[in-house]
Design an enzyme around this catalytic site. Structure first.
Site: not given
Ligand code: NOJ
Ligand code: CA
Length: 678
Positions: A177, A382, A384, A452-453, A471, A477
């Site tokens: 990023e 989601h 994470e 993402h990541e 991503e 963001e």
């Molecule tokens: C980074 C992600 O790119 C984003 O979309 C997400 O909201 C946050 N992490 C929290 O998981």
């Molecule tokens: Ca991110």
């Protein structure tokens, strides 16, 4: 579907006096690209030419191992086989519907002439749009279990071409990023792929990347050590510094070199798909591109929280509001972040605290699943992980089974962390294996993925079409909170010719509250981050940035009384055809796409900080047919810095003979829907 045409096996020049082995060559079907492979003083090299012009001079092939001599010296080519393949298939979704794989393959068997006399092969596939090659180690007595400490593959560029790059060796090594820089290849230090290059004479564009990364470490490139132009493969490490652990038989990912005469020919980039195995998912009818809104932007602009408390975003009532909004506007999904226990406290450090089955008490997961289903909307669950892979893997079966039982078939996952496991790289083999495991598990439970990541895209979507988007670059963001104040106006015009060549990106366009003032309810200080585009450019990004899951990223209330929102309602997310009409890396892109299964075309044009005008002939439209162009242009006086909001919406009849004049403001864009006249 055409059957692959297998040409004759061709044993070449194999004689006792192999020191005199001539070069072995393979050429693309159009005859323009040529790979030559040769042994010089016992070392194996490949070179690449286009139209007889050398692009890569002899570049080393080989490996270093732990506890074994390098596989590099005293090599001899013992055999070569060739075949030609020409086949075409239909992608379940994509930037284009049909993909043709037409290439000539050359497979070379190589041995070490001295002990330990190991064998391997290198397979080259030469396409009209580039070259792929990979190593294969057959099962053999002197090469069983192994640890690769270095891959010696070189890319020895002839020209000091200009490269657009992000680094791979920053303190926070494990992210993609970042903002791009550009410099001659001789100046590169350590960079990520895809690496896009333009030769100094502007005649050739080159993209170095990899394909079919399954059980290996991610590829980076180390810059020239001396004053030359040779890039060397560099692999993301395990915690102990080793790179790849394996056992024969073993095959590496493909190293890819995409070639094009014009920058506009780089996209859509299909080389990576051609170097991945066909889909293993028989019935793909459940895998559906969609637009979505989400309980998301509020967290990034600080008006909601992931964690529990008075500002908790993922409440039952709030989620219903988002579902109602999606249903009313024909958007297929609602992303809900912060629904599950684990966000309280430092969620990056507390990576093992996440539960993927236990909702917060104010989030009624079963009721919301029912509510969404009744309204024809998908909830995107989601997950994470903060890089807590073991914590996630332990829960995956029970979590995915729960989602499946509730009819929840889409996940957005996340890996916010700098390292994983015992200090292994975020991009190393441990992580590569994890991602593949998740893709397979998700497929097994009928779940679509948006990661993402992630690790960079290497064409996984061909084999697993449930791996939809990711991503892996600086997305929207950063406009909410980044130190530099947001992504600069040129950012997406670079992404288009770099990161986006590897595959879809969940960039999350469509923020209308450009200054982030309505959402936060207070005026923005000039030094605070904000969106550095015009509003019209936010619309154009739906075409310029391809993703089969495309977010309307702003708060629903920011779309109220906004005529421009109609474009987000109308825009397609799945394409039959994609054509890049104009482009210059870092300056502008104009792209046209025809929707899958329909006659409408969409045009997206974006520019950097300069205003630009484009003349666009609509010759791609069906001749004789009458269409209406619905145009969303930068309004009078618009510019990204001081006046980003005006959008001029107009309609005009057009045909294949029309030339449209697109006028873009500084930091602006234009989005056009061209539909048949009624
Ligand atoms: C980074 C992600 O790119 C984003 O979309 C997400 O909201 C946050 N992490 C929290 O998981
Ligand atoms: Ca991110």
């Amino acid at each position: 579907m055409l059957k692959p045409r297998l040409s004759l096996l061709l044993a070449l020049f194999i004689g006792a006096a192999t020191s005199a082995l001539a070069q072995v060559r393979a050429t693309s079907p159009d005859g323009r690209n040529q790979v030559s492979v040769e042994v010089r003083e016992g070392k194996l090299y490949y070179s690449v030419q286009r139209d007889g012009r050398p692009l890569f001079t002899p570049s080393l092939l080989g490996f270093e191992f732990r506890g074994a001599p390098p596989l590099r010296d005293g090599l001899r080519i013992t055999d070569s086989t060739r075949q030609t393949v020409d086949e075409t298939w239909t992608q379940p979704w994509g930037e284009v519907a049909r993909v043709r794989d037409h290439h000539n393959e050359l497979k070379l068997s190589v041995v070490e002439t001295a002990a330990p006399s190991r064998q391997f092969s290198v397979t080259f596939r030469v396409f009209d749009d580039g070259v792929g090659f990979r190593y294969e180690f057959p099962a053999q007595a002197n090469l069983g279990d192994f640890v690769i400490t270095d891959e010696l593959t070189e890319f020895a560029l002839v020209d000091d071409a200009r490269a657009w790059w992000i680094p791979s060796n920053r303190p926070r090594l494990d992210r993609s990023e970042m903002l791009y820089s550009s410099s001659p290849v001789s100046r590169l230090d350590s960079v990520q792929t895809p690496l896009t290059l333009e030769t100094t004479d502007g005649r050739t564009f080159i993209v170095i990347h990899e394909a079919n990364l399954v059980d290996y470490a991610r590829l980076f490139l180390n810059g020239p050590r001396e004053q030359n132009r040779t890039l060397r493969a560099a692999l993301a490490p395990w915690a102990d510094g080793s790179k790849v652990r394996g056992r024969t038989p073993f095959v590496t990912p493909w190293r890819t070199i995409q070639l094009a005469d014009r920058v506009t020919d780089l996209a859509p980039s299909l080389l990576g798909l051609k170097l991945n195995p066909p889909s293993v998912i028989q019935n793909t009818s459940w895998i559906k591109p969609m637009k979505y809104v989400g309980i998301w932007w509020g967290m990034h602009i600080n008006t909601m929280t992931w964690s529990s408390g008075p500002k908790h975003g993922a409440t039952t009532a709030n989620t219903k509001r988002y579902i109602d909004f999606a249903a009313a506007n024909g958007l297929g999904g609602v992303l809900v972040e912060g629904w599950n226990v684990g966000w309280d406290g430092d969620w990056i450090q507390n990576r093992n605290a996440f539960s993927f089955t236990r909702p917060y008490p104010d989030y009624d997961i079963a009721e919301l699943a029912r509510y969404a289903r009744d309204k024809g909307v998908k909830i995107i669950v989601h997950n994470e992980t903060s890089g807590g892979l073991e914590n996630y893997e332990r829960q995956m079966d029970s979590a995915f089974a729960l989602y499946q039982s509730l009819g929840l078939d889409a996940i957005k996952s996340g890996y916010v962390t700098d390292f994983v496991g015992q200090g292994d790289s975020h991009y190393g083999q441990y992580m590569v294996r994890h991602h593949r495991h998740v893709i397979e598990k998700a497929a097994q439970y009928g779940i679509m993925l948006d990661v993402h990541e992630p690790i960079h895209d290497t064409g996984e979507r061909r084999t697993y079409p449930n791996m939809m988007s990711r991503e892996g670059a600086r997305g929207q963001e950063y406009n909410a909170w980044s130190g530099e104040g947001g992504n600069p106006p040129e950012h997406e015009t670079i992404l288009f010719f770099t990161r986006l060549l590897t595959g879809p990106m969940d960039f999350t366009p469509g923020v209308f509250d450009i200054l982030i003032e309505r959402g936060t309810g207070r005026p923005r200080r000039p030094d605070e981050p904000r969106i550095r585009t015009t509003l019209a450019k936010q619309l154009a990004l739906y075409i310029a940035i391809y993703s089969p899951v495309q977010m309307a990223a702003d708060l629903p209330e920011n779309y109220e009384n906004q005529p421009a929102f109609q474009f987000i309602r109308d825009v397609a997310v799945d394409w039959d055809t994609t054509r890049v009409l104009q482009g210059k890396i870092g300056d502008y892109v104009v792209v046209a796409r025809r929707e899958r299964g329909g006659p409408s075309w969409f045009i997206g044009a974006i520019t950097d900080e300069q205003a630009r005008t484009f003349d666009v002939p609509l010759s791609f439209l069906t001749p004789g047919r009458r269409y209406v162009a619905e145009i969303y242009a930068d309004g009078p006086g618009a510019n990204w810095l001081t006046n980003p909001l005006p959008v001029a919406i107009s309609r005009r009849p057009v045909t294949s003979l029309t030339r449209l004049r697109l006028v873009l403001a500084r930091g602006g864009g234009q989005a056009i829907r061209i539909r048949p006249a009624r």
